[in-house]
Design an enzyme around this catalytic site. Structure first.
Site, PDB file in Angstrom:
ATOM      1  N   ASP A  66       2.239   2.361  -3.181  1.00  0.00           N
ATOM      2  CA  ASP A  66       1.776   3.241  -3.066  1.00  0.00           C
ATOM      3  C   ASP A  66      -0.104   3.474  -2.159  1.00  0.00           C
ATOM      4  O   ASP A  66      -0.622   4.247  -1.709  1.00  0.00           O
ATOM      5  CB  ASP A  66       1.248   4.157  -4.264  1.00  0.00           C
ATOM      6  N   HIS A  67      -0.142   2.263  -2.229  1.00  0.00           N
ATOM      7  CA  HIS A  67      -1.720   1.558  -1.421  1.00  0.00           C
ATOM      8  C   HIS A  67      -1.190   0.826   0.010  1.00  0.00           C
ATOM      9  O   HIS A  67      -2.238  -0.089   0.965  1.00  0.00           O
ATOM     10  CB  HIS A  67      -1.776   0.566  -2.169  1.00  0.00           C
ATOM     11  N   HIS A 140      -3.740  -6.112 -13.640  1.00  0.00           N
ATOM     12  CA  HIS A 140      -2.535  -5.389 -12.693  1.00  0.00           C
ATOM     13  C   HIS A 140      -1.454  -6.177 -12.694  1.00  0.00           C
ATOM     14  O   HIS A 140      -1.700  -6.757 -13.532  1.00  0.00           O
ATOM     15  CB  HIS A 140      -2.949  -4.686 -11.914  1.00  0.00           C
ATOM     16  N   ASP A 211      -5.850  -0.944  -8.360  1.00  0.00           N
ATOM     17  CA  ASP A 211      -5.794  -0.484  -9.759  1.00  0.00           C
ATOM     18  C   ASP A 211      -5.943  -1.614 -10.955  1.00  0.00           C
ATOM     19  O   ASP A 211      -6.612  -2.518 -10.475  1.00  0.00           O
ATOM     20  CB  ASP A 211      -3.707  -0.247 -10.097  1.00  0.00           C
TER      21      ASP A 211
END
Length: 323
Positions: A66-67, A140, A211
């Protein structure tokens, strides 16, 4: 320092939020910088004033899809549009492998060079004429970074009384001194810019975090920063129920840290897709704002896709649009 959110959803997109991406510029749109590039980022850019032709560098916080999944499409589109200027990509080494694999296995080519820079290097530091960029290691499931953006040049103010007392008449010399240049006069005097000007304020500094389940890791960077952009994936109640494995922060965690660090501006982003923004929907995303406001007294915003902000020279934060 201006920035626009291109995506504010965690993990997967929703009808109103794309996955993570942030466009940042020091002045205007030339050049600009991209932090993270989730799937669909290039499409989001079509709704903004930013062009891939003026993109100076891409900063990737970590390897999760998602990044990163938007990178191959954005890069190849830039090539098809005629980009020839080199592009810096600051990212973990795996991102280079991802890009090469997609390019090589999709009959694609790039007509411009990519300059890969390892964001995980112990001596990481990046700069151009506008910004200095350093990083902070976060906590993370995979190695992850926050990027600290500091403006490199702060306009000087002339000390008029000192110039006049020393018989230096207004003219081109004043302009050179104001631009930070020392000047040698025809009479042999060397005028030092530092003597005839002053820098009236600190450089603006902002933290864009990836994150992270431990906001306190940003304590040192936060001392001299004027803005923190940080994920708030869950409310504290949901975070307690989900447990520690995802390694994300709650709105309460981030707000408590920002208050303790004395950060004057806080923008929360990267919200779980469970939170909705439609009137009457539950759980509503405003729950995160309400939770954060219980623990943070500074200027607080919940990011929305296409929200544009400016960190002003007086270190206040202004939202430039409303929708």
């Amino acid at each position: 320092m201006d920035f626009t959110f291109l995506g504010t959803s965690a993990g997967s997109p929703t009808r109103s939020r794309n996955v993570t991406g942030l466009a940042l510029s020091h002045a205007g749109t030339k050049p600009w910088y991209l932090v993270d590039c989730g799937e669909g980022t290039q499409h989001q850019l079509l709704h903004t004033r930013y062009s891939v032709m003026q993109l100076r560098a891409i900063f990737i916080t970590h390897i999760h899809g998602d990044h990163t999944f938007g990178l191959p499409g954005l890069l190849t589109s830039a090539s098809m549009l005629g980009r020839t200027e080199p592009l810096d990509i600051i990212a973990p080494p795996q991102v280079q492998h991802l890009i090469h694999a997609v390019i090589e296995n999709s009959d694609s080519t790039l007509n411009y060079p990519l300059n890969f820079i390892d964001s995980e290097a112990a001596d990481f530091h990046w700069h151009d004429e506008h910004l200095d960029v350093s990083s902070v290691a976060l906590s993370h499931r995979v190695p992850c970074r926050a990027y600290v953006f500091t403006e490199r040049w702060v306009e000087r103010q002339l000390l008029h009384n000192r110039l006049q007392d020393d018989g230096i008449a207004p003219g081109p010399v004043w302009g050179e001194l104001k631009n930070g240049c020392d000047v040698l006069l025809d009479d042999g005097r060397l005028l030092k810019s530092d003597h005839y000007t002053e820098i009236p304020r600190q450089p603006r500094r902002m933290i864009v975090a990836g994150d992270n389940d431990t906001p306190a890791l940003l304590a040192t960077a936060g001392k001299d920063s004027h803005l923190l952009i940080h994920e708030a994936t869950y409310s504290q109640e949901v975070a307690d129920r989900v447990g520690p494995w995802p390694q994300h922060s709650s709105a309460e965690q981030v707000a408590r840290f920002a208050e303790s660090a004395g950060l004057p501006n806080l923008v929360l982003t990267h919200f779980s897709s469970r939170y909705r923004s439609e009137p009457g929907s539950t759980p509503h995303i405003n729950l995160l704002a309400a939770e954060a406001m219980q623990h943070y007294k500074g200027r607080l915003f919940l990011a929305r896709d296409f929200d544009a902000y400016r960190l002003e020279k007086d270190f206040s934060l202004t939202r430039l649009n409303d929708h």
